[in-house]
Structure formats: structure tokens, C-alpha cells
Design a protein around this motif. Structure first.
Motif, PDB file in Angstrom:
ATOM      1  N   TRP A 201       0.833  -1.206   0.000  1.00  0.00           N
ATOM      2  CA  TRP A 201       0.000   0.000   0.000  1.00  0.00           C
ATOM      3  C   TRP A 201       0.867   1.255   0.000  1.00  0.00           C
ATOM      4  CZ3 TRP A 201      -4.410   0.464  -1.882  1.00  0.00           C
ATOM      5  CH2 TRP A 201      -5.227   1.537  -1.606  1.00  0.00           C
ATOM      6  N   LEU A 202       2.065   1.142   0.582  1.00  0.00           N
ATOM      7  CA  LEU A 202       2.997   2.275   0.579  1.00  0.00           C
ATOM      8  C   LEU A 202       3.418   2.606  -0.856  1.00  0.00           C
ATOM      9  CD1 LEU A 202       4.740   4.225   2.336  1.00  0.00           C
ATOM     10  CD2 LEU A 202       6.544   2.521   2.200  1.00  0.00           C
ATOM     11  N   VAL A 203       3.593   1.558  -1.670  1.00  0.00           N
ATOM     12  CA  VAL A 203       3.972   1.788  -3.066  1.00  0.00           C
ATOM     13  C   VAL A 203       2.841   2.535  -3.778  1.00  0.00           C
ATOM     14  CG1 VAL A 203       4.746   0.704  -5.199  1.00  0.00           C
ATOM     15  CG2 VAL A 203       5.309  -0.333  -2.984  1.00  0.00           C
ATOM     16  N   VAL A 204       1.599   2.102  -3.522  1.00  0.00           N
ATOM     17  CA  VAL A 204       0.447   2.807  -4.095  1.00  0.00           C
ATOM     18  C   VAL A 204       0.479   4.270  -3.638  1.00  0.00           C
ATOM     19  CG1 VAL A 204      -2.070   2.940  -4.166  1.00  0.00           C
ATOM     20  CG2 VAL A 204      -0.947   0.714  -4.164  1.00  0.00           C
ATOM     21  N   GLY A 205       0.799   4.461  -2.357  1.00  0.00           N
ATOM     22  CA  GLY A 205       0.856   5.818  -1.809  1.00  0.00           C
ATOM     23  C   GLY A 205       1.889   6.672  -2.516  1.00  0.00           C
ATOM     24  N   LEU A 206       3.057   6.078  -2.803  1.00  0.00           N
ATOM     25  CA  LEU A 206       4.108   6.830  -3.491  1.00  0.00           C
ATOM     26  C   LEU A 206       3.628   7.257  -4.874  1.00  0.00           C
ATOM     27  CD1 LEU A 206       7.209   4.742  -2.429  1.00  0.00           C
ATOM     28  CD2 LEU A 206       6.697   7.097  -1.782  1.00  0.00           C
TER      29      LEU A 206
END
Lengths: 457, 112
Positions: A201-206
Motif C-alpha cells: 500500500w505504501l507503493v500505491v501511496g508513493l
């Protein structure tokens, strides 16, 4: 008669129009009608000898208070406030073609995600099959999150070459979870399955913040987006459930049992596609749900505070220890995450300048009681570890509770400082958003390092 | 002379209908006509005319169409419908009744 197209005047009228356009009770045609009126008035005043800027001011004044005006329009066109929920009904600043392109891109991505989850079926892996269940559980994220990331890369106009590295975590994680020699029903596999979406989800956030991770409230926007997507997703899932129920009922009425349609197609494909469609709705309709998260927060903050206090009192009264099994620990972590969510969404909707009020005290009480519950859970886990040694479940739970403990403790400190007027409210928000990557990094550790560390047990 | 909010609001419907009975027109021109007719005494907040027009349109008393001139901005023109004409007649009778009633008592006050 129309005003001369002088630069300064046009700019002023443009600003006035933009201001009017944000009113939801007015549609594009109303704004056009009012603008024509304003221009007529300005033109007449200029002819009467006023300077352009004077004419503009007088004309705007005569138009009356825009608040009162949009209230009148809202009374007359109450249906418009509802219509905002319908896609494409609002008059966005974006031209129509851009919006149509976006609709097509989103639908294409949603269909792609829906089809992606059917690809393994071509290789004989069946959804709902006992043996293939683990495969789908491990890989569920990879059928949808890359598409979502792609959507935000496209939407934010990020140069694809500059963010090609976003694919690296996906590939690395996909290789890792599928290459690990998990045994059937192993604990480390269950932990990987649980933590993988959190890490990715952090990658999506980035991709979501499109390069403004460290500036301009990008992370807070992502937090809001996540919460709003959750609300939309639940709504879409409810609708999907009704659709599925009707599908079954109608075909049963003619003597057919199309369980496979629901099980193999409707539910999995819908679950994947809904993530994309939900994200798009959040993007398009931010303002609608923005008002929902704070309302839910206000509603549930007192209730959760009460739950935690009653729970603590019961524990103290009966002296029962916390039973630490994986499901119980997960439930506790979720509860603490919900508490943090309540704090976070209350913070996101709060007016930073406003002085502390009763609700803020309630929030501090919520954080404090969550802190005590967390400490009790930690103590239970620690005593279990010292008695029976390390297991992946206990270590994962230990790590999560420590992370939450640190966050809650510092939040409580900042909140107390704010209540006593020593710290600005913004400090709390800054702390919460700065802490976000910690969750994902810990989740990534659980996904990638735990299985080899604990011999895939 | 300040007419007060309620009186302005109450008189807006018959006034707009009566002005549109003279022929189709658009917002700015209607406001100008009101000013002319009342010698500038009846001051509307310009913007407030539009919700009134939209309400009359929803009630079917007026109809509207957008007209694009060969040069300049397009405008929304309003005209009276059949129902609007009937409503104007009813309004006229109502206001005349109010007027007659008030006149009688004022006349009596003068004579007394």
C-alpha cells in the motif's frame, strides 16, 4: 453590450466565475447566466463613466452575497446537491474529453484487474479449490495493486521512466512469496498474506502523491484517500452482494444453480475491479465523502472510548489475562489501528486554528485508554515469549504492538501539549504522517524476512 | 424607500410575470425594467432574480431558451407561458384586492 476585453477585468471576472463554480448548488449554465448579467452591469457602469475596476466592484456588490445566492439556488435546485454523486454530473474545471479519457482508462484498468485474477485459472488453479487457496491468498495484491499504481502514475502525469522503480517492490514481493517453500498451513505464510497488502500500500501511496511525499500535505491526502476508498469499497461490496443474490435467485427460479458464476466470476472479478472503480470515485468525488469520514469519526470516537474503558475496567475487575492467539492478537492490532484511524481522520478534518474543545479531550482519553490496552497486550505477549520462546506470530504481534505503542504514546504527548496550549495541532498531524512508512516497512519485514528466519514454519 | 425583504419577495413574482408579459426578456433587462418602473425605489439584489426565474420556470409559468447572437455572449431568454399569463391575471386580482382594501381604510382615516 459587453465589457471590453481588458486583461485585468477579464482576470477579475475569471476569479469571480471560478469562485461561483465551486458552489455546488449552481451548475455551469447558472454561472454562465450570472456572468452575462455581471458583464452587462459592468459594461453599463463603464459607459456611465466608471473605471473598470470600480465598475467591477459595484457590479459584484449589486449581485449580492454569493452565500445567500447559492442558498437560494440550493433551495430551488435541491436535487443538484444529490446529483453530485452521479458520475459526470458535475461541471468540473477539466474539459469533457479529459474526463472521458479518464473514464475509459479506469474502466480498462478495472477490466484488466478483473481479468488478471482469472489468468491463473488458465493454468488450472481454481478459485475456491482447497489446494489453490493459498496461491490466491498470497497473490491477491498482485492482481489489483499494480493496476492501481499504474492509474495514479497516469493520473499524476508522472514520467513513467522516473517511476519505473515502483515496479521493483511488486516484482520482488511476487518472487519472494511464491518462491518461499511454505508448508501447507504454515504460520509464516499466513503472516505474509496478512502483511503483504500493507507493505505494498505504501507503493500505491508513493504513486498517489506523485513525487510530493515530503511536501504539501501529500501524505495526509493519501491517508484521506485510503479512508474514503475503504468507505466506497464497502458500499460497492454491498451493492455487489445484492447483485449476486439476485443473480442466484433469478436463475434458481428457472431451475438452474449458477453457483460458479458467483464464485468464479462475480465475486473475484468484482472484488478486483471495485478497487479501481472505488479509487476513481474517490478521486472524482472527493468532496462528497470528505464529509463522511469526520462524521463517522465523531460518531465512533465516544463509542470506542467507552468500549476501551469498559474493557479495561472488566479486565481489572475480573483479573482475566489476554489470551494470545493469532486471531485475538490480530483483533487487538485492528482495534488499535481503528483508534489511530479515528485520531487521524479527526485530525484531517480539524480546523488547525480552532482552540481545544471537549471533543479533543475525548480524543486524548481514547488515545490514553488505547495506550493502556496496548501495554497490556504487549505485557501478555512478552510474558508468553519469555515463557515459551519466539514464534513468528508472537514476534509479529510484538513488533506491531511496539510500533503502535510508540505512535500512541507520542500522540498522547502531543495531544496533551496541544490541550495545554503548548504545541500547535499541526504537530500531531505531522507526527502521524511521518510515521506512515513505519507500518509498511515493518509489514515488508514480516513478508520477506520472517519466512526464512523461522524456517517457513 | 426601503420596502423590506418580505414585500420585495412577495412583489417579485407579479412584477417578473408582468414584465415578461410585455415580451420575452433576459435577467439584466428585467432588473433594468424594474428600476425604471419603480423610479429606482425598488432595488433588488441582482443575483436574487435568478432563483426566482428558475422557480417560475419549474412551476411552468415561464419558459426559457438560450439564444446565441452572431456576436457576443449567448443569453438565456425567458417568456411567459399560458399558465404564466393565467397566474399573472390571478396575481393582479390579488394585489388589486389588497390595494382596494388598504385604500378604503386609508380613505376612512382621511375623512375621519
Amino acid at each position: 453590450m459587453s465589457a471590453r476585453s481588458d486583461g485585468a477585468l477579464e482576470e477579475q471576472i475569471g476569479q469571480w466565475r471560478a469562485y461561483l463554480r465551486r458552489r455546488r448548488a449552481l451548475d455551469a449554465r447558472d454561472v454562465e447566466e450570472l456572468e452575462t448579467h455581471l458583464r452587462d452591469q459592468v459594461g453599463a457602469l463603464i459607459q456611465a463613466g466608471l473605471a473598470e475596476d470600480e465598475a467591477f466592484l459595484v457590479a459584484v456588490k449589486r449581485m449580492g452575497s454569493l452565500d445567500a445566492l447559492s442558498r437560494e439556488f440550493a433551495r430551488e435546485h435541491s436535487e443538484r446537491l444529490w446529483k453530485q454523486l452521479v458520475i459526470g454530473a458535475d461541471d468540473d474545471a477539466a474539459p469533457k474529453t479529459v474526463r472521458r479519457t479518464e473514464t475509459l482508462v479506469v474502466l480498462a484498468l478495472a477490466v484488466a484487474a478483473a481479468l488478471a485474477i482469472k489468468i491463473p485459472a488458465l493454468f488450472g488453479l481454481k478459485i475456491g479449490d482447497q489446494n489453490d487457496e493459498a496461491f490466491y491468498a498470497r497473490n491477491a495484491s498482485f492482481f489489483v495493486l499494480p493496476f492501481l499504481t499504474g492509474y495514479f502514475v497516469w493520473k499524476r502525469h508522472t514520467d513513467p521512466r522516473r517511476c519505473a522503480w515502483l515496479a521493483v517492490p511488486f516484482i520482488a514481493a511476487a518472487v519472494a512469496v511464491n518462491a518461499f517453500p511454505f508448508t501447507h498451513g504454515s504460520h509464516t505464510q499466513a503472516l505474509s498474506v496478512l502483511h503483504l497488502p500493507m507493505a505494498l500500500w505504501l507503493v500505491v501511496g508513493l504513486a498517489y502523491v506523485g513525487g510530493r511525499w515530503f511536501q504539501g500535505g501529500g501524505r495526509m491526502d493519501f491517508v484521506r484517500f485510503s479512508g474514503e476508498l475503504f468507505i466506497y469499497y464497502v458500499l460497492i461490496a454491498l451493492g455487489g452482494g445484492v447483485l449476486t443474490a439476485f443473480t442466484m435467485m433469478m436463475f434458481k427460479a428457472i431451475g438452474m444453480t449458477p453457483d460458479w458464476i458467483a464464485q468464479d466470476w462475480l465475486v473475484p472479478c468484482g472484488a478486483m475491479g471495485a478497487v479501481l472503480v472505488g479509487s476513481w470515485l474517490v478521486e472524482a468525488k472527493q468532496s462528497v465523502i470528505e464529509n463522511m469520514a469526520p462524521v463517522l469519526t465523531r460518531l465512533f470516537t465516544p463509542l470506542f472510548t467507552l468500549l476501551l474503558l469498559v474493557f479495561l475496567a472488566t479486565m481489572a475487575w475480573t483479573g482475566r489475562p489476554i489470551d494470545i492467539q493469532r486471531n485475538v492478537l490480530i483483533a487487538f492490532d485492528l482495534l488499535l489501528a481503528v483508534v489511530l484511524g479515528l485520531v487521524l481522520y479527526a485530525a484531517s478534518a480539524r480546523d488547525h486554528e480552532a482552540p481545544p474543545n471537549l471533543f479533543d479531550r475525548l480524543q486524548l482519553l481514547l488515545i490514553a485508554s488505547a495506550l493502556v490496552v496496548d501495554a497490556l497486550a504487549l505485557a501478555a505477549i512478552a510474558s508468553r515469549i519469555s515463557e515459551f520462546g519466539f514464534t513468528p506470530n508472537r514476534v509479529a504481534a510484538l513488533g506491531e504492538n511496539l510500533i503502535l505503542l510508540v505512535n500512541l504514546a507520542w500522540s498522547a504527548w502531543l495531544y496533551a501539549g496541544f490541550l495545554r496550549g503548548r504545541a500547535p495541532f499541526g504537530a500531531l498531524e505531522a507526527w502521524q504522517t511521518a510515521y506512515l512508512p513505519v507500518y509498511s516497512i515493518w509489514a515488508a519485514i514480516v513478508v520477506v524476512l520472517f519466512p526464512p528466519l523461522f524456517a517457513y514454519a | 424607500m426601503d420596502l423590506g425583504k418580505d414585500l420585495v419577495a412577495a412583489s417579485s413574482t407579479p412584477l417578473v410575470l408582468a414584465i415578461l408579459a410585455e415580451g420575452e426578456s433576459y435577467g439584466y433587462a428585467i432588473i433594468k425594467r424594474v428600476k425604471e418602473l419603480s423610479d429606482g425605489h425598488l432595488q433588488w439584489t441582482d443575483g436574487m432574480l435568478y432563483p426566482v426565474l428558475h422557480r417560475l420556470e419549474r412551476q411552468g409559468l415561464v419558459a426559457s431558451k438560450w439564444v446565441s447572437p452572431s456576436s457576443g455572449r449567448r443569453r438565456k431568454y425567458y417568456r411567459l407561458t399560458k399558465a404564466g399569463r393565467a397566474e399573472l391575471e390571478a396575481e393582479r386580482r390579488r394585489w388589486q384586492m389588497v390595494d382596494v382594501t388598504l385604500n378604503r381604510i386609508w380613505l376612512r382615516a382621511c375623512l375621519a
